[in-house]
Design a protein around this motif. Sequence first.
Motif, short mmCIF file in Angstrom:
data_model
loop_
_atom_site.label_atom_id
_atom_site.label_comp_id
_atom_site.label_asym_id
_atom_site.label_seq_id
_atom_site.Cartn_x
_atom_site.Cartn_y
_atom_site.Cartn_z
N TRP A 53 57.82 68.95 13.02
CA TRP A 53 57.78 69.65 14.36
C TRP A 53 56.37 70.27 14.87
CZ3 TRP A 53 62.11 71.13 16.95
CH2 TRP A 53 61.99 71.88 18.04
N SER A 54 55.37 70.42 14.03
CA SER A 54 54.24 70.80 14.32
C SER A 54 53.44 69.75 14.95
CB SER A 54 53.52 71.64 13.08
OG SER A 54 53.44 70.61 12.07
N SER A 55 53.36 68.44 14.29
CA SER A 55 52.63 67.51 14.33
C SER A 55 53.13 66.49 15.57
CB SER A 55 51.81 66.86 13.16
OG SER A 55 53.28 66.18 12.83
N GLY A 56 54.38 66.50 15.49
CA GLY A 56 55.04 65.50 16.39
C GLY A 56 55.22 64.03 15.67
N ASN A 57 54.44 63.90 14.44
CA ASN A 57 54.78 62.73 13.87
C ASN A 57 56.08 62.26 13.66
OD1 ASN A 57 51.92 62.63 13.59
ND2 ASN A 57 51.98 63.06 11.30
N THR A 58 56.51 60.94 13.80
CA THR A 58 57.72 60.30 13.87
C THR A 58 57.97 59.30 12.97
OG1 THR A 58 57.40 58.95 15.59
CG2 THR A 58 58.17 61.20 16.18
N ARG A 59 59.23 58.97 12.52
CA ARG A 59 59.73 58.09 11.75
C ARG A 59 60.98 57.30 12.21
NH1 ARG A 59 59.71 58.17 4.83
NH2 ARG A 59 60.18 55.99 4.61
N TYR A 60 61.20 55.98 11.83
CA TYR A 60 62.38 55.66 12.48
C TYR A 60 62.92 54.69 11.36
CZ TYR A 60 61.14 57.23 17.23
OH TYR A 60 60.83 58.07 18.13
N ALA A 61 64.27 54.39 11.40
CA ALA A 61 65.21 53.56 10.72
C ALA A 61 64.70 52.09 11.43
CB ALA A 61 66.58 53.75 10.76
N VAL A 64 66.64 51.03 14.44
CA VAL A 64 66.71 51.67 15.82
C VAL A 64 65.25 51.50 16.47
CG1 VAL A 64 68.43 53.13 15.37
CG2 VAL A 64 66.16 53.95 15.06
N LYS A 65 64.52 51.07 15.59
CA LYS A 65 62.78 51.01 16.14
C LYS A 65 62.85 50.25 17.27
CE LYS A 65 60.29 51.37 12.10
NZ LYS A 65 59.53 50.82 10.74
N LYS A 87 74.18 49.59 20.91
CA LYS A 87 74.96 48.39 20.66
C LYS A 87 76.35 48.86 20.06
CE LYS A 87 70.62 46.03 19.27
NZ LYS A 87 70.16 45.34 17.99
N PRO A 88 77.14 48.12 19.77
CA PRO A 88 78.47 48.45 18.98
C PRO A 88 78.47 49.11 17.98
CG PRO A 88 78.92 46.58 20.48
CD PRO A 88 77.31 46.90 20.51
N GLU A 89 77.26 48.52 17.13
CA GLU A 89 77.00 49.07 15.93
C GLU A 89 76.44 50.52 15.64
OE1 GLU A 89 76.29 45.94 17.29
OE2 GLU A 89 74.16 45.28 16.47
N ASP A 90 75.80 51.13 16.79
CA ASP A 90 75.34 52.38 17.03
C ASP A 90 76.62 53.35 16.88
OD1 ASP A 90 72.86 50.94 19.12
OD2 ASP A 90 72.47 51.58 16.94
#
Length: 124
Positions: A53-61, A64-65, A87-90
């Motif tokens: 929340w504070s830094s805005g750093n993110t990470r993705y599977a 979904v990247k 996609k349907p798999e989402d």
Amino acid sequence: QVQLVESGGGLVQAGDSLRLSCAASGRTFGTYTMAWFRQAPGKEREFVAGIIWSSGNTRYADSVKGRFSISRDNTKNALYLQMNSLKPEDTAVYYCAARPAMYLGTSKGEYNAWGQGTQVTVSS
């Protein structure tokens, strides 16, 4: 205590976009990590994206990247998940989650606050 309420799910076609929202309350979230998880029928709940929340750093599977984007609005205590090229798999129930630590963990056991979920269905 932390309360999380998701909204924005629905039925869309493959290739469409959708934005999920999560209204967060009950705490000051400056030392929190927030995340989106999803659970498809018969499958385990899986990490989708997270943000400190504070830094805005993110990470993705990996799945979904490049298609999904997580963000937060400090003024509204809101978390978002912009989903493009769906996609349907989402297809799954999508959950907002929070943990009182600044670490982008991907395990559901690391998060101790959860919303009720919002259904996303992507038709082919």
